[in-house]
Write a protein that holds these residues in place. Sequence first.
Motif, PDB file in Angstrom:
ATOM      1  N   GLU A 264       1.127  -1.663   0.348  1.00  0.00           N
ATOM      2  CA  GLU A 264      -0.085  -0.447  -0.394  1.00  0.00           C
ATOM      3  C   GLU A 264       0.248   1.615  -0.232  1.00  0.00           C
ATOM      4  O   GLU A 264       1.120   1.659  -1.210  1.00  0.00           O
ATOM      5  CB  GLU A 264      -1.035   0.123   1.406  1.00  0.00           C
ATOM      6  N   THR A 267       2.321   2.185  -3.606  1.00  0.00           N
ATOM      7  CA  THR A 267       0.873   2.920  -4.296  1.00  0.00           C
ATOM      8  C   THR A 267       0.178   3.827  -3.408  1.00  0.00           C
ATOM      9  O   THR A 267       0.825   5.180  -4.145  1.00  0.00           O
ATOM     10  CB  THR A 267      -0.656   2.037  -3.708  1.00  0.00           C
ATOM     11  N   ARG A 283      -5.501  -6.713  -0.139  1.00  0.00           N
ATOM     12  CA  ARG A 283      -4.174  -5.239   0.228  1.00  0.00           C
ATOM     13  C   ARG A 283      -5.281  -5.082   1.626  1.00  0.00           C
ATOM     14  O   ARG A 283      -6.373  -5.533   2.398  1.00  0.00           O
ATOM     15  CB  ARG A 283      -4.747  -4.543  -1.085  1.00  0.00           C
ATOM     16  N   ARG A 289      -5.349   2.729   5.810  1.00  0.00           N
ATOM     17  CA  ARG A 289      -4.829   2.803   3.910  1.00  0.00           C
ATOM     18  C   ARG A 289      -4.736   4.807   4.683  1.00  0.00           C
ATOM     19  O   ARG A 289      -3.559   5.163   4.108  1.00  0.00           O
ATOM     20  CB  ARG A 289      -5.780   2.743   2.922  1.00  0.00           C
ATOM     21  N   LYS A 293      -1.137   5.326   4.449  1.00  0.00           N
ATOM     22  CA  LYS A 293      -0.565   6.717   3.544  1.00  0.00           C
ATOM     23  C   LYS A 293       0.132   8.112   3.508  1.00  0.00           C
ATOM     24  O   LYS A 293       1.214   8.540   2.723  1.00  0.00           O
ATOM     25  CB  LYS A 293      -1.777   7.257   2.717  1.00  0.00           C
TER      26      LYS A 293
END
Length: 306
Positions: A264, A267, A283, A289, A293
């Motif tokens: 993750e 990405t 995932r 997430r 991030k």
Amino acid sequence: MKTTAVTLSDITRSVLAVPPLARHDDLSLDRESNLRLMRHLESGGVRTLLYGGNANLYNMDTAEYGSFLDMIEELAGADTWVIPSVGPDYGKLMAEARILKSRKFPTVMVLPLKFPSTGKGTADGIRRFTDETGLRVIAYVKDTHTLQPDDIAALVQEGRITAVKYAVVLQKPEQDDFLTHLLQRVDKQMVISGIGERPAIVHLRQFGLPGFTSGSVCVAPRGSTALLKALHEGRYEEAEKLRAAYIPLEDCRDEMGPIPVLHEAVTASGIADMGPMLPMMSRLEESYRAKVKVAARELLKHDETL
């Protein structure tokens, strides 16, 4: 791709990046995204790419293995050392041995099989693989119950081992009886710290290991490369400062799982879209997430300032 015989200097010349593997929605290999990640790593000074657990090779279909080898060989830079993994079970190990015999990879890593396995049985599997391929391999030590220091020492003496990836996770890595015993039996220059930036300073400073593997280097290659250089030169205060930038993402990996978090993070940082993961992995849930991030983008932003 580097195809010359492996030397001890190869282990110390670069952080050993352990990247994820990008796939399209239909689970086919995504050449463009894998190329983007490779070039990102190479631009930050990384010259060794080790495809193993983070690439989810545990779950790769043997029928796809040849295509995977062809791809990473074709995409790697001329002086980049690309190391695929094999196994972990014996059947897969020997099936992949037959595929590897026609390739030019100078070494591979044998993935650890915790169950069902024994130390002597694992050593026997490595012997049969090296007899079949003629390759020396990287042994992966992930626990203190399977492959033992005496097993590894015997394989080294037989000329079957080129390096050892040591990845036993401890709350206090400075207190490590297993590693101490291993280094009494095997040249420390052959043993790589295999758990990322968090224990790297202890492993290189206290135990004298020559290098370390990293997943987070896939987001921030410059800082990880600078960390390795600082450790080689004994600049430990600087090393501590460099490592600090990696801890938020490493905390996410410890909390949510090292493989899906790294997938993750690459990405989310915008480096390359890693796509879906092969079953039996998946995932991260959407609720996790956002935290990854933030950590990944902050780490990349910090790396761009170096």
